[in-house]
Write a protein that holds these residues in place. Structure first.
Motif, PDB file in Angstrom:
ATOM      1  N   ARG A 116       0.771  -1.335  -0.206  1.00 18.98           N
ATOM      2  CA  ARG A 116      -0.158   0.094  -0.120  1.00 18.98           C
ATOM      3  C   ARG A 116       0.914   1.058   0.120  1.00 18.98           C
ATOM      4  O   ARG A 116       0.577   2.075  -0.786  1.00 18.98           O
ATOM      5  N   HIS A 117       1.995   1.159   0.861  1.00 17.06           N
ATOM      6  CA  HIS A 117       2.830   2.386   0.928  1.00 17.06           C
ATOM      7  C   HIS A 117       3.394   2.767  -0.465  1.00 17.06           C
ATOM      8  O   HIS A 117       3.538   3.922  -1.020  1.00 17.06           O
ATOM      9  N   ALA A 118       3.859   1.651  -1.030  1.00 21.18           N
ATOM     10  CA  ALA A 118       4.636   1.603  -2.214  1.00 21.18           C
ATOM     11  C   ALA A 118       3.906   2.215  -3.414  1.00 21.18           C
ATOM     12  O   ALA A 118       4.188   3.075  -4.109  1.00 21.18           O
ATOM     13  N   VAL A 133       9.951  -3.913  -7.029  1.00 21.74           N
ATOM     14  CA  VAL A 133       8.750  -3.579  -6.480  1.00 21.74           C
ATOM     15  C   VAL A 133       8.914  -3.918  -4.850  1.00 21.74           C
ATOM     16  O   VAL A 133       9.489  -5.091  -4.605  1.00 21.74           O
ATOM     17  N   GLN A 134       8.468  -3.344  -4.010  1.00 24.06           N
ATOM     18  CA  GLN A 134       8.207  -3.661  -2.776  1.00 24.06           C
ATOM     19  C   GLN A 134       7.355  -4.668  -2.423  1.00 24.06           C
ATOM     20  O   GLN A 134       6.192  -4.630  -2.563  1.00 24.06           O
ATOM     21  N   MET A 135       7.781  -5.959  -1.843  1.00 23.70           N
ATOM     22  CA  MET A 135       7.124  -6.957  -1.363  1.00 23.70           C
ATOM     23  C   MET A 135       6.372  -7.034   0.020  1.00 23.70           C
ATOM     24  O   MET A 135       6.935  -6.147   0.825  1.00 23.70           O
ATOM     25  N   ALA A 136       5.402  -7.619   0.303  1.00 25.61           N
ATOM     26  CA  ALA A 136       4.813  -7.903   1.530  1.00 25.61           C
ATOM     27  C   ALA A 136       5.917  -8.297   2.579  1.00 25.61           C
ATOM     28  O   ALA A 136       6.034  -7.851   3.690  1.00 25.61           O
ATOM     29  N   SER A 137       6.840  -8.837   2.162  1.00 27.34           N
ATOM     30  CA  SER A 137       7.861  -9.533   3.075  1.00 27.34           C
ATOM     31  C   SER A 137       8.959  -8.515   3.503  1.00 27.34           C
ATOM     32  O   SER A 137       9.826  -8.786   4.222  1.00 27.34           O
ATOM     33  N   GLY A 138       8.891  -7.508   2.954  1.00 26.93           N
ATOM     34  CA  GLY A 138       9.975  -6.228   2.947  1.00 26.93           C
ATOM     35  C   GLY A 138      11.053  -6.434   2.103  1.00 26.93           C
ATOM     36  O   GLY A 138      11.969  -5.516   2.275  1.00 26.93           O
ATOM     37  N   LYS A 139      11.138  -7.589   1.387  1.00 30.24           N
ATOM     38  CA  LYS A 139      12.283  -7.574   0.497  1.00 30.24           C
ATOM     39  C   LYS A 139      12.120  -6.851  -0.651  1.00 30.24           C
ATOM     40  O   LYS A 139      10.941  -6.868  -1.267  1.00 30.24           O
ATOM     41  N   ARG A 140      13.342  -6.461  -1.467  1.00 29.76           N
ATOM     42  CA  ARG A 140      13.175  -5.939  -2.643  1.00 29.76           C
ATOM     43  C   ARG A 140      13.503  -6.957  -3.928  1.00 29.76           C
ATOM     44  O   ARG A 140      14.421  -7.746  -3.431  1.00 29.76           O
ATOM     45  N   GLN A 141      12.501  -7.235  -4.863  1.00 27.06           N
ATOM     46  CA  GLN A 141      12.652  -8.159  -5.957  1.00 27.06           C
ATOM     47  C   GLN A 141      12.511  -7.513  -7.369  1.00 27.06           C
ATOM     48  O   GLN A 141      11.855  -6.714  -7.329  1.00 27.06           O
TER      49      GLN A 141
END
Length: 213
Positions: A157-159, A196-204
């Motif tokens: 949501r923040h992204a 893209v920022q994921m729910a896990s907090g990791k960037r991929q």
């Protein structure tokens, strides 16, 4: 066989291309034995993971065109969504082609009512629009924002909110940028793989996962 595809996808995300190649090849060979076109396609996707960042377009699509030719022999929109999503990723550098593949992935996801696959396609569409400078991409970020709000995914949501704000603040400059690129004949895709920022907090990189249903 489904587990092999999932493991190959995880290996790709971790950039363990030797493993993704091995798993994809194993899956394809098992599908050949079972005469299963669905898993032939998924095996070919797995075998393409290691080629996704090649500078040679023919190399990137070496197995994907073969996989696409098999789609008419199955009736599985989940597999169709997976294939066209990855073809969109491999079409980086060509905005129109990537957009076409991601749209096909989105349509397939909507055919089966898969929210996860639909959001994956919309995330990727939002990214290529944003990097091309085309402000129409805000519609996908709005959808992502609404989805993230409903599901309580604060990171996503923040992204999406940040990207929407960027559109509003830079609408005029990005529109001029896009028009200038059109005049110069450039596609406008600035980075080979967007983040893209994921729910896990990791960037991929581009959204790959969505769950095969």
């Amino acid at each position: 066989m489904r587990k092999l595809y999932a493991e190959a996808t995880v290996a790709y995300i971790k950039k363990d291309f030797k493993r993704s190649d091995s798993l994809g090849n194993t899956l394809f060979n098992l599908a050949e034995i079972a005469d299963d076109d669905k898993f032939r396609i998924l095996g070919l996707i797995g075998m393409s993971y290691s080629r996704s960042e090649s500078a040679n377009r023919n190399e990137r699509f070496k197995y994907l065109y073969k996989a696409e030719s098999l789609l008419g022999r199955i009736n599985n929109d989940s597999v169709t969504a997976d294939l066209y999503n990855f073809m969109g990723i491999c079409a980086y550098g060509d905005f129109e082609l990537a957009k076409d593949y991601f749209y096909k992935s989105l349509r397939a996801a909507r055919n089966i009512g898969s929210t996860s696959l639909e959001m994956r396609a919309e995330c990727n569409l939002a990214e290529i629009y944003r990097h091309s400078g085309d402000t129409l991409g805000i519609r996908y970020d709005k959808d992502i924002y609404e989805f993230a709000t409903k599901t309580g995914n604060e990171v996503l949501r923040h992204a999406a909110a940040v990207r929407c704000a960027e559109y509003y603040m830079k609408a005029r400059s990005t529109l001029h940028f896009h028009q200038r690129n059109q005049r110069n004949g450039r596609t406008g895709l600035l980075l080979p793989l967007s983040q893209v920022q994921m729910a896990s907090g990791k960037r991929q990189s581009f959204q790959v996962n969505g769950g095969m249903e």
